[in-house]
Design an enzyme around this catalytic site. Sequence first.
Site, PDB file in Angstrom:
ATOM      1  N   ASP A 177       0.864  -1.185   0.000  1.00 21.97           N
ATOM      2  CA  ASP A 177       0.000   0.000   0.000  1.00 21.97           C
ATOM      3  C   ASP A 177       0.899   1.233   0.000  1.00 21.97           C
ATOM      4  O   ASP A 177       1.602   1.506   0.976  1.00 21.97           O
ATOM      5  CB  ASP A 177      -0.909  -0.007   1.231  1.00 21.97           C
ATOM      6  CG  ASP A 177      -1.889   1.162   1.211  1.00 21.97           C
ATOM      7  OD1 ASP A 177      -1.652   2.155   0.488  1.00 21.97           O
ATOM      8  OD2 ASP A 177      -2.899   1.073   1.925  1.00 21.97           O
ATOM      9  N   ASN A 203       3.703   4.875 -11.362  1.00 23.38           N
ATOM     10  CA  ASN A 203       2.410   4.974 -12.053  1.00 23.38           C
ATOM     11  C   ASN A 203       1.246   5.082 -11.076  1.00 23.38           C
ATOM     12  O   ASN A 203       0.262   5.755 -11.382  1.00 23.38           O
ATOM     13  CB  ASN A 203       2.225   3.739 -12.948  1.00 23.38           C
ATOM     14  CG  ASN A 203       0.787   3.575 -13.386  1.00 23.38           C
ATOM     15  OD1 ASN A 203       0.294   4.333 -14.221  1.00 23.38           O
ATOM     16  ND2 ASN A 203       0.082   2.608 -12.794  1.00 23.38           N
ATOM     17  N   TYR A 211      -5.885  16.973  -6.492  1.00 23.62           N
ATOM     18  CA  TYR A 211      -5.183  16.042  -7.399  1.00 23.62           C
ATOM     19  C   TYR A 211      -4.293  16.810  -8.378  1.00 23.62           C
ATOM     20  O   TYR A 211      -3.114  16.474  -8.571  1.00 23.62           O
ATOM     21  CB  TYR A 211      -6.231  15.210  -8.144  1.00 23.62           C
ATOM     22  CG  TYR A 211      -5.706  14.358  -9.278  1.00 23.62           C
ATOM     23  CD1 TYR A 211      -4.993  13.190  -9.028  1.00 23.62           C
ATOM     24  CD2 TYR A 211      -5.949  14.702 -10.609  1.00 23.62           C
ATOM     25  CE1 TYR A 211      -4.529  12.400 -10.074  1.00 23.62           C
ATOM     26  CE2 TYR A 211      -5.493  13.917 -11.655  1.00 23.62           C
ATOM     27  CZ  TYR A 211      -4.788  12.769 -11.383  1.00 23.62           C
ATOM     28  OH  TYR A 211      -4.330  11.983 -12.420  1.00 23.62           O
ATOM     29  N   LYS A 219      -0.169  16.609  -8.767  1.00 20.46           N
ATOM     30  CA  LYS A 219       0.493  16.257 -10.031  1.00 20.46           C
ATOM     31  C   LYS A 219       1.391  17.403 -10.518  1.00 20.46           C
ATOM     32  O   LYS A 219       2.449  17.161 -11.120  1.00 20.46           O
ATOM     33  CB  LYS A 219      -0.544  15.891 -11.094  1.00 20.46           C
ATOM     34  CG  LYS A 219      -1.289  14.580 -10.820  1.00 20.46           C
ATOM     35  CD  LYS A 219      -0.379  13.356 -10.893  1.00 20.46           C
ATOM     36  CE  LYS A 219      -1.190  12.063 -11.032  1.00 20.46           C
ATOM     37  NZ  LYS A 219      -0.340  10.844 -10.971  1.00 20.46           N
ATOM     38  N   THR A 244      -9.692   3.487 -18.029  1.00 20.58           N
ATOM     39  CA  THR A 244      -9.279   2.534 -16.988  1.00 20.58           C
ATOM     40  C   THR A 244     -10.388   2.460 -15.944  1.00 20.58           C
ATOM     41  O   THR A 244     -11.394   3.174 -16.033  1.00 20.58           O
ATOM     42  CB  THR A 244      -7.987   2.990 -16.293  1.00 20.58           C
ATOM     43  OG1 THR A 244      -8.271   4.183 -15.545  1.00 20.58           O
ATOM     44  CG2 THR A 244      -6.863   3.263 -17.291  1.00 20.58           C
TER      45      THR A 244
HETATM   46  N1  LIG Z   1      -7.192   7.091 -15.990  1.00 24.52           N
HETATM   47  C1  LIG Z   1      -7.067   8.365 -16.289  1.00 24.52           C
HETATM   48  O1  LIG Z   1      -7.975   8.995 -16.866  1.00 24.52           O
HETATM   49  C2  LIG Z   1      -5.802   9.101 -15.964  1.00 24.52           C
HETATM   50  C3  LIG Z   1      -5.627  10.389 -16.490  1.00 24.52           C
HETATM   51  C4  LIG Z   1      -4.462  11.078 -16.186  1.00 24.52           C
HETATM   52  C5  LIG Z   1      -3.498  10.507 -15.373  1.00 24.52           C
HETATM   53  N2  LIG Z   1      -3.715   9.252 -14.869  1.00 24.52           N
HETATM   54  C6  LIG Z   1      -2.692   8.711 -13.979  1.00 24.52           C
HETATM   55  O2  LIG Z   1      -2.317   7.424 -14.435  1.00 24.52           O
HETATM   56  C7  LIG Z   1      -1.918   6.623 -13.322  1.00 24.52           C
HETATM   57  C8  LIG Z   1      -2.614   5.278 -13.370  1.00 24.52           C
HETATM   58  O3  LIG Z   1      -4.014   5.494 -13.382  1.00 24.52           O
HETATM   59  P1  LIG Z   1      -5.037   4.356 -13.856  1.00 24.52           P
HETATM   60  O4  LIG Z   1      -6.253   5.081 -14.329  1.00 24.52           O
HETATM   61  O5  LIG Z   1      -4.363   3.374 -14.736  1.00 24.52           O
HETATM   62  O6  LIG Z   1      -5.386   3.667 -12.472  1.00 24.52           O
HETATM   63  P2  LIG Z   1      -6.320   2.378 -12.167  1.00 24.52           P
HETATM   64  O7  LIG Z   1      -6.727   1.678 -13.407  1.00 24.52           O
HETATM   65  O8  LIG Z   1      -7.374   2.847 -11.234  1.00 24.52           O
HETATM   66  O9  LIG Z   1      -5.299   1.427 -11.390  1.00 24.52           O
HETATM   67  C9  LIG Z   1      -4.740   1.867 -10.218  1.00 24.52           C
HETATM   68  C10 LIG Z   1      -3.595   0.954  -9.863  1.00 24.52           C
HETATM   69  O10 LIG Z   1      -2.976   1.458  -8.671  1.00 24.52           O
HETATM   70  C11 LIG Z   1      -3.093   0.486  -7.639  1.00 24.52           C
HETATM   71  N3  LIG Z   1      -3.301   1.153  -6.363  1.00 24.52           N
HETATM   72  C12 LIG Z   1      -4.379   1.854  -5.956  1.00 24.52           C
HETATM   73  N4  LIG Z   1      -4.210   2.268  -4.695  1.00 24.52           N
HETATM   74  C13 LIG Z   1      -2.980   1.826  -4.306  1.00 24.52           C
HETATM   75  C14 LIG Z   1      -2.237   1.923  -3.123  1.00 24.52           C
HETATM   76  N5  LIG Z   1      -2.707   2.583  -2.052  1.00 24.52           N
HETATM   77  N6  LIG Z   1      -1.018   1.338  -3.054  1.00 24.52           N
HETATM   78  C15 LIG Z   1      -0.525   0.656  -4.127  1.00 24.52           C
HETATM   79  N7  LIG Z   1      -1.185   0.543  -5.288  1.00 24.52           N
HETATM   80  C16 LIG Z   1      -2.407   1.118  -5.374  1.00 24.52           C
HETATM   81  C17 LIG Z   1      -4.264  -0.393  -8.049  1.00 24.52           C
HETATM   82  O11 LIG Z   1      -4.203  -1.684  -7.466  1.00 24.52           O
HETATM   83  P3  LIG Z   1      -4.815  -1.991  -5.991  1.00 24.52           P
HETATM   84  O12 LIG Z   1      -6.159  -1.335  -5.946  1.00 24.52           O
HETATM   85  O13 LIG Z   1      -4.836  -3.482  -5.881  1.00 24.52           O
HETATM   86  O14 LIG Z   1      -3.849  -1.393  -5.012  1.00 24.52           O
HETATM   87  C18 LIG Z   1      -4.061  -0.442  -9.551  1.00 24.52           C
HETATM   88  O15 LIG Z   1      -3.046  -1.375  -9.873  1.00 24.52           O
HETATM   89  C19 LIG Z   1      -2.203   7.459 -12.070  1.00 24.52           C
HETATM   90  O16 LIG Z   1      -1.033   8.090 -11.620  1.00 24.52           O
HETATM   91  C20 LIG Z   1      -3.189   8.492 -12.556  1.00 24.52           C
HETATM   92  O17 LIG Z   1      -3.141   9.684 -11.797  1.00 24.52           O
HETATM   93  C21 LIG Z   1      -4.827   8.542 -15.144  1.00 24.52           C
END
Ligand SMILES: NC(=O)c1ccc[n+]([C@@H]2O[C@H](COP(=O)([O-])OP(=O)(O)OC[C@H]3O[C@@H](n4cnc5c(N)ncnc54)[C@H](OP(=O)(O)O)[C@@H]3O)[C@@H](O)[C@H]2O)c1
Length: 267
Positions: free
Chosen positions: A58, A85, A156, A160, A191
Amino acid sequence: MDLQLSGRVAVVTGASKGIGLAVTRTLLGEGVRVVAASRKSTPELGALTGDLVHVPADLTDPEAPGHIVERAVSEFGGLDILVNNAGGPPPGVALPRFSFLAPNDEDWRVMFEFNLFSVVRAVRAAITPMLARGGGSIVNISSGSARLPAPMNVDYNAAKAGLNNLTKALSEEFAPQGIRVNTISPGPVRTAWWTESGGAADIIAAQAGTDRDSVMDQVAPEMMKLSTGRLVDPQEVADVVALLASPRSASTTGADFAVDGGFLKQV
Ligand SMILES: NC(=O)c1ccc[n+]([C@@H]2O[C@H](COP(=O)([O-])OP(=O)(O)OC[C@H]3O[C@@H](n4cnc5c(N)ncnc54)[C@H](OP(=O)(O)O)[C@@H]3O)[C@@H](O)[C@H]2O)c1
């Protein structure tokens, strides 16, 4: 193009889903040995083949980043690539929130713990093993909203923005020793953050009086003025991670790569 990544060692955080899963799959495909961190594994992560170790962690725990990096060193003998990430809504939080008045002090603290301080700690742990290998590549997954301040998700966005600033500072300090540090700034990526029940698409759908799929297919791309007219695919982010991780990018440091469908309009 040979990315010259075969045999290198990477840590990927947030690796069980979304962008992190695509990054893990892509790096494994390039012959990278990967330590994948998330609180829990998923069937999709478990199905990947190659030199892969899942570390349950975590990242809001200050000790976690150090343990993850230690595991890479003990399991694979060193560290070459760190992909910070994990980020987005902290555990138990649903985004978007629509006003500065929505998050309280504790919300701000947890947001910074997850999106910025966990990266600070992971980088601190990674520097020594990377220097021992003569250098490395750190890729921080930021967000287009770091450069587009707005009332939505203000905490957020600020975290960032801090990550972008930190990245540039690290790139300055460690480039002479062979460590490159870059950010990728995705736009909205399809996602779990968007797709899951109670996620971003459902929250926006409730506001707009429509349904989840319409938000992802039409409302969000229009609202965010995406030139491509669609959300980003996680693989499109992962491919840029692989390039930045590669020694083929040896002169790229302190850079920010938008993978956002044209979300950011400024030059
Ligand atoms: N999706 C978007 O629209 C978007 C846009 C801009 C930037 N981003 C950035 O891209 C990155 C990835 O986003 P995503 O959308 O791919 O996320 P996601 O699909 O929601 O996946 C999140 C990942 O992080 C893990 N996670 C969550 N809480 C955690 C914790 N406390 N400790 C360790 N791991 C944790 C989750 O697994 P567990 O829950 O099992 O821990 C999962 O593997 C982030 O930095 C986000 O800010 C995303």
